[in-house]
Scaffold this motif. Structure first.
Motif, mmCIF file in Angstrom:
data_model
loop_
_atom_site.group_PDB
_atom_site.id
_atom_site.type_symbol
_atom_site.label_atom_id
_atom_site.label_comp_id
_atom_site.label_asym_id
_atom_site.label_seq_id
_atom_site.Cartn_x
_atom_site.Cartn_y
_atom_site.Cartn_z
ATOM 1 N N GLY A 1 0.864 -1.178 0.000
ATOM 2 C CA GLY A 1 0.000 0.000 0.000
ATOM 3 C C GLY A 1 0.896 1.222 0.000
ATOM 4 N N GLY A 2 1.196 1.720 1.217
ATOM 5 C CA GLY A 2 2.078 2.885 1.336
ATOM 6 C C GLY A 2 3.542 2.529 1.519
ATOM 7 N N GLY A 3 3.857 1.240 1.612
ATOM 8 C CA GLY A 3 5.263 0.808 1.711
ATOM 9 C C GLY A 3 5.907 1.086 3.063
ATOM 10 N N HIS A 4 5.121 1.221 4.130
ATOM 11 C CA HIS A 4 5.685 1.585 5.435
ATOM 12 C C HIS A 4 5.755 0.428 6.425
ATOM 13 C CE1 HIS A 4 5.979 5.579 4.086
ATOM 14 N NE2 HIS A 4 6.058 6.141 5.267
ATOM 15 N N SER A 5 5.638 -0.796 5.953
ATOM 16 C CA SER A 5 5.823 -1.933 6.859
ATOM 17 C C SER A 5 7.200 -1.805 7.518
ATOM 18 C CB SER A 5 5.744 -3.225 6.041
ATOM 19 O OG SER A 5 6.390 -4.269 6.710
ATOM 20 N N SER B 1 6.194 -5.632 2.561
ATOM 21 C CA SER B 1 5.544 -5.278 1.298
ATOM 22 C C SER B 1 6.473 -5.385 0.100
ATOM 23 C CB SER B 1 4.942 -3.875 1.402
ATOM 24 O OG SER B 1 5.778 -3.018 2.138
ATOM 25 N N ILE C 1 0.223 9.355 12.490
ATOM 26 C CA ILE C 1 0.908 10.614 12.799
ATOM 27 C C ILE C 1 2.027 10.968 11.821
ATOM 28 C CG2 ILE C 1 0.346 10.400 15.259
ATOM 29 C CD1 ILE C 1 3.375 9.604 15.644
ATOM 30 N N ILE D 1 -3.798 3.920 14.877
ATOM 31 C CA ILE D 1 -3.805 4.792 16.059
ATOM 32 C C ILE D 1 -3.231 6.153 15.674
ATOM 33 C CG2 ILE D 1 -3.628 2.806 17.607
ATOM 34 C CD1 ILE D 1 -0.735 3.452 18.164
ATOM 35 N N VAL E 1 -7.493 -5.427 0.097
ATOM 36 C CA VAL E 1 -8.564 -4.438 0.191
ATOM 37 C C VAL E 1 -8.286 -3.364 -0.860
ATOM 38 C CG1 VAL E 1 -9.731 -2.773 1.665
ATOM 39 C CG2 VAL E 1 -8.920 -4.926 2.633
ATOM 40 N N TYR F 1 0.847 -3.847 19.648
ATOM 41 C CA TYR F 1 0.089 -3.420 18.472
ATOM 42 C C TYR F 1 0.708 -4.083 17.243
ATOM 43 C CZ TYR F 1 -1.624 -0.116 14.890
ATOM 44 O OH TYR F 1 -2.187 0.437 13.776
HETATM 45 C C1 LIG Z 1 6.942 6.299 9.694
HETATM 46 C C2 LIG Z 1 5.827 5.431 10.212
HETATM 47 C C3 LIG Z 1 4.838 5.991 10.983
HETATM 48 C C4 LIG Z 1 3.794 5.202 11.449
HETATM 49 N N1 LIG Z 1 2.838 5.780 12.212
HETATM 50 C C5 LIG Z 1 1.768 5.051 12.587
HETATM 51 C C6 LIG Z 1 0.699 5.665 13.279
HETATM 52 O O1 LIG Z 1 0.712 6.845 13.556
HETATM 53 N N2 LIG Z 1 -0.357 4.885 13.615
HETATM 54 C C7 LIG Z 1 -0.420 3.566 13.298
HETATM 55 O O2 LIG Z 1 -1.425 2.937 13.610
HETATM 56 N N3 LIG Z 1 0.589 2.958 12.665
HETATM 57 C C8 LIG Z 1 1.677 3.667 12.295
HETATM 58 N N4 LIG Z 1 2.698 3.065 11.645
HETATM 59 C C9 LIG Z 1 2.640 1.627 11.379
HETATM 60 C C10 LIG Z 1 1.856 1.399 10.119
HETATM 61 O O3 LIG Z 1 0.488 1.367 10.445
HETATM 62 C C11 LIG Z 1 2.244 0.073 9.445
HETATM 63 O O4 LIG Z 1 3.604 0.095 9.148
HETATM 64 C C12 LIG Z 1 1.394 -0.173 8.214
HETATM 65 O O5 LIG Z 1 1.582 -1.503 7.805
HETATM 66 C C13 LIG Z 1 1.776 0.746 7.094
HETATM 67 O O6 LIG Z 1 0.888 0.618 6.038
HETATM 68 P P1 LIG Z 1 1.398 0.856 4.543
HETATM 69 O O7 LIG Z 1 0.244 0.649 3.643
HETATM 70 O O8 LIG Z 1 2.142 2.132 4.443
HETATM 71 O O9 LIG Z 1 2.461 -0.286 4.441
HETATM 72 P P2 LIG Z 1 2.826 -1.417 3.399
HETATM 73 O O10 LIG Z 1 4.244 -1.727 3.692
HETATM 74 O O11 LIG Z 1 2.484 -1.045 2.026
HETATM 75 O O12 LIG Z 1 1.904 -2.594 3.844
HETATM 76 C C14 LIG Z 1 2.122 -3.265 5.042
HETATM 77 C C15 LIG Z 1 1.370 -4.562 5.012
HETATM 78 O O13 LIG Z 1 -0.017 -4.276 5.011
HETATM 79 C C16 LIG Z 1 -0.693 -5.175 4.165
HETATM 80 N N5 LIG Z 1 -1.391 -4.370 3.156
HETATM 81 C C17 LIG Z 1 -1.076 -3.151 2.691
HETATM 82 N N6 LIG Z 1 -2.014 -2.717 1.857
HETATM 83 C C18 LIG Z 1 -2.958 -3.697 1.786
HETATM 84 C C19 LIG Z 1 -4.207 -3.835 1.125
HETATM 85 N N7 LIG Z 1 -4.703 -2.858 0.366
HETATM 86 N N8 LIG Z 1 -4.899 -4.965 1.289
HETATM 87 C C20 LIG Z 1 -4.433 -5.955 2.077
HETATM 88 N N9 LIG Z 1 -3.265 -5.873 2.736
HETATM 89 C C21 LIG Z 1 -2.547 -4.749 2.601
HETATM 90 C C22 LIG Z 1 0.304 -6.122 3.599
HETATM 91 O O14 LIG Z 1 0.328 -7.274 4.386
HETATM 92 C C23 LIG Z 1 1.610 -5.395 3.769
HETATM 93 O O15 LIG Z 1 2.700 -6.246 3.989
HETATM 94 C C24 LIG Z 1 3.750 3.824 11.145
HETATM 95 C C25 LIG Z 1 4.757 3.259 10.379
HETATM 96 C C26 LIG Z 1 5.782 4.050 9.911
HETATM 97 C C27 LIG Z 1 6.865 3.431 9.113
#
Ligand SMILES: Cc1cc2nc3c(=O)[nH]c(=O)nc-3n(C[C@H](O)[C@H](O)[C@H](O)COP(=O)(O)OP(=O)(O)OC[C@H]3O[C@@H](n4cnc5c(N)ncnc54)[C@H](O)[C@@H]3O)c2cc1C
Length: 467
Positions: A79-83, A88, A139, A154, A205, A421
């Motif tokens: 999704g956003g690449g923030h795992s 991801s 955040i 959160i 999703v 979490y």
């Molecule tokens: C800098 C930073 C700040 C953060 N701050 C917060 C915060 O304030 N609150 C909080 O709750 N969390 C926070 N997080 C944690 C964050 O919620 C997780 O890292 C989350 O997985 C990031 O989502 P993403 O889509 O960017 O990541 P991605 O790396 O793209 O996805 C992470 C995982 O989510 C799953 N996924 C992603 N998109 C989908 C989809 N569309 N359908 C099914 N599965 C999917 C996959 O399993 C994937 O491996 C933070 C993380 C970082 C790195």
């Protein structure tokens, strides 16, 4: 990341055939953009997928899933690449990249937002704040809505409006068979329960439908910092001050070295500091009143807590977590800031050496804790505080030492751990995933996994194994 000549193997003819019905780009090693699209936020992760399928919509996602299955490819979903642990992206397999799916539709009358899977938090806020509305989210504005929401979500307004999942009305999910299903309280309710905390275990999703609530557009918010020597008094004051604060008030305590930012006086940069960053999700005047005791406590070395647009406040932590640095996190929930916990925080905060290492201690509670724990897969609604211990470095140099510091801090807190979490886990094994959900919810999630993904096609996540 640098290109290397060796490429993972994949059936080129099959990829060419896929492209005939795929609207987005299919990116292979050696193609322009390959290195850009395999990069994720955490610069310590360097993986080389055989194929990156950059999906533009539901049909692309369906095609990508069917292709990965037909070729027996390991699939990562982005999704956003923030795992934090980099789940991801994978070596050799396929990345199903949802980043091009950027649609956001806000209906200010019904207060509903429809959001596609590649949208980032800041992009969503920009659209909703145009109407003084918001989805509770995280955040850091460059985090993905998708991954964050699926783990719970959160952030600054959760004590008033709950987690991101608490304002979710429905989702559209492409399952492991490539079928599109809708899930809500009334339709596939078991799946809807599971995606609200169960991460990417049950499908991709493609669309989220959120309820919106009023926030700002101006809020009383920002950080107040004191010297780290003052940490014992600051933390005790903080604990007592927030003990019965209103739901509008959300705070995060921070320990770090003062960063080199325009708002930080040069003589403070690099010094160890302890801070409390706050956001009051209500009228600014009420926020000023509520935050006065914090601003007047002791001798702050920096006070940047003032009325400002919510959109500006949401970016407060962005400069501390840019793309490409090396990141490591350890996390746990604790019930309360007991004197013992405070002593540990004080001791380990003093040991921070890296200018980019920090901890965030999240105040939980409020609306999060009042929602029925059984209503969603998310666990830990009763947590008092959530620790996010970030051992970071700008490059690989010194990263091991930062990881050790984070592990030591977390280990010292072990007697006080309650839950964790799921979105703050690294790859820590099944025991920790089970701990994140608690035994009963974990078993329920396994049953759901057997129904929606019996072959564990969606395995690169905080994995709930079907078996
Ligand atoms: C800098 C930073 C700040 C953060 N701050 C917060 C915060 O304030 N609150 C909080 O709750 N969390 C926070 N997080 C944690 C964050 O919620 C997780 O890292 C989350 O997985 C990031 O989502 P993403 O889509 O960017 O990541 P991605 O790396 O793209 O996805 C992470 C995982 O989510 C799953 N996924 C992603 N998109 C989908 C989809 N569309 N359908 C099914 N599965 C999917 C996959 O399993 C994937 O491996 C933070 C993380 C970082 C790195």
């Amino acid at each position: 990341m640098s290109s290397v000549t060796q490429s993972p193997e994949i059936d080129g003819v099959a990829v060419d055939e896929l492209q005939t019905s795929f609207r987005g780009d299919l990116v292979r090693p050696g193609d322009a953009g390959y290195d850009e699209h395999r990069k994720i936020w955490n610069g310590s992760i360097d993986r080389r997928p055989a194929l990156i399928a950059r999906c533009t919509g539901v049909a692309d996602v369906q095609a990508a899933i069917r292709f990965a299955r037909s070729q027996d490819l390991l699939a990562a979903v982005r999704g956003g690449g923030h795992s934090f642990p980099g789940l991801s992206v994978c070596d050799d397999g396929m990345v199903i990249d949802l980043a091009p799916m950027k649609g956001v539709q806000v209906d200010p009358e019904t207060r509903i937002a429809r959001v596609q899977a590649g949208v980032l938090l800041g992009e969503l806020d920009l659209e909703t704040q145009a109407f003084g509305l918001a989805v509770p989210s995280g955040i850091v504005t460059h985090t993905g809505v998708a991954g964050l929401t699926l783990g719970g979500g959160i952030g600054w307004v959760m004590r008033k409006y709950g987690l991101s999942i608490d304002q979710l009305r429905s989702v559209e999910v492409v399952t492991a068979d490539g079928d599109l299903v809708r899930a809500s309280e009334n339709e596939n309710a078991d799946l809807f329960w599971g995606v609200r905390g169960g991460g990417g275990n049950f499908g991709i999703v493609t669309g989220f439908e959120f309820r919106l609530n009023p926030v700002g557009p101006d809020v009383m918010a920002g950080p107040v910092f004191w010297a780290m020597e003052d940490a014992p008094e600051v933390l005790r004051f903080y604990r007592d001050w927030i003990a019965d604060c209103p739901d509008e008030l959300m705070t995060i305590a921070v320990q770090r070295r003062a960063p080199a930012l325009p708002i930080v006086p040069p003589d403070l940069v690099g010094k160890l500091v302890i801070g409390v960053t706050a956001c009051y999700a209500g009228p600014v005047e009420d926020g000023e009143r509520a935050l006065r005791p914090l601003k007047e406590f002791g001798s702050p070395v920096l006070d940047f807590c003032r009325p400002k647009p919510f959109l500006e406040h949401q970016k407060t932590f962005d400069p501390s977590f840019p793309h490409g640095w090396h990141y490591y996190v350890r996390s746990c929930d604790v019930a309360a800031l007991s004197d013992e916990v405070i002593d540990i925080v004080v001791e380990h905060g003093r040991r921070i050496t890296s200018p980019v290492t920090s901890i965030a201690l999240w105040q939980m509670g409020g609306a999060v804790g009042r929602i029925d724990d059984e209503a969603t897969a998310f666990n830990g609604r009763n947590a008092g505080f959530t620790f996010n211990i970030n051992g970071n470095s700008k490059t690989a140099e010194g990263f091991d030492a930062e990881r050790r510091w984070a592990r030591d801090y977390w280990t010292a807190l072990a007697p006080h751990h309650t839950s964790v979490y799921v979105n703050f886990l690294m790859e820590e094994g099944e025991g920790r995933v089970r701990q994140a959900y608690g035994a009963a919810k974990y078993e329920k999630l396994k049953t759901l996994k057997r129904k929606y993904d019996p072959t564990n096609f969606f395995s690169l996540n905080q994995n709930i194994k079907p078996g």
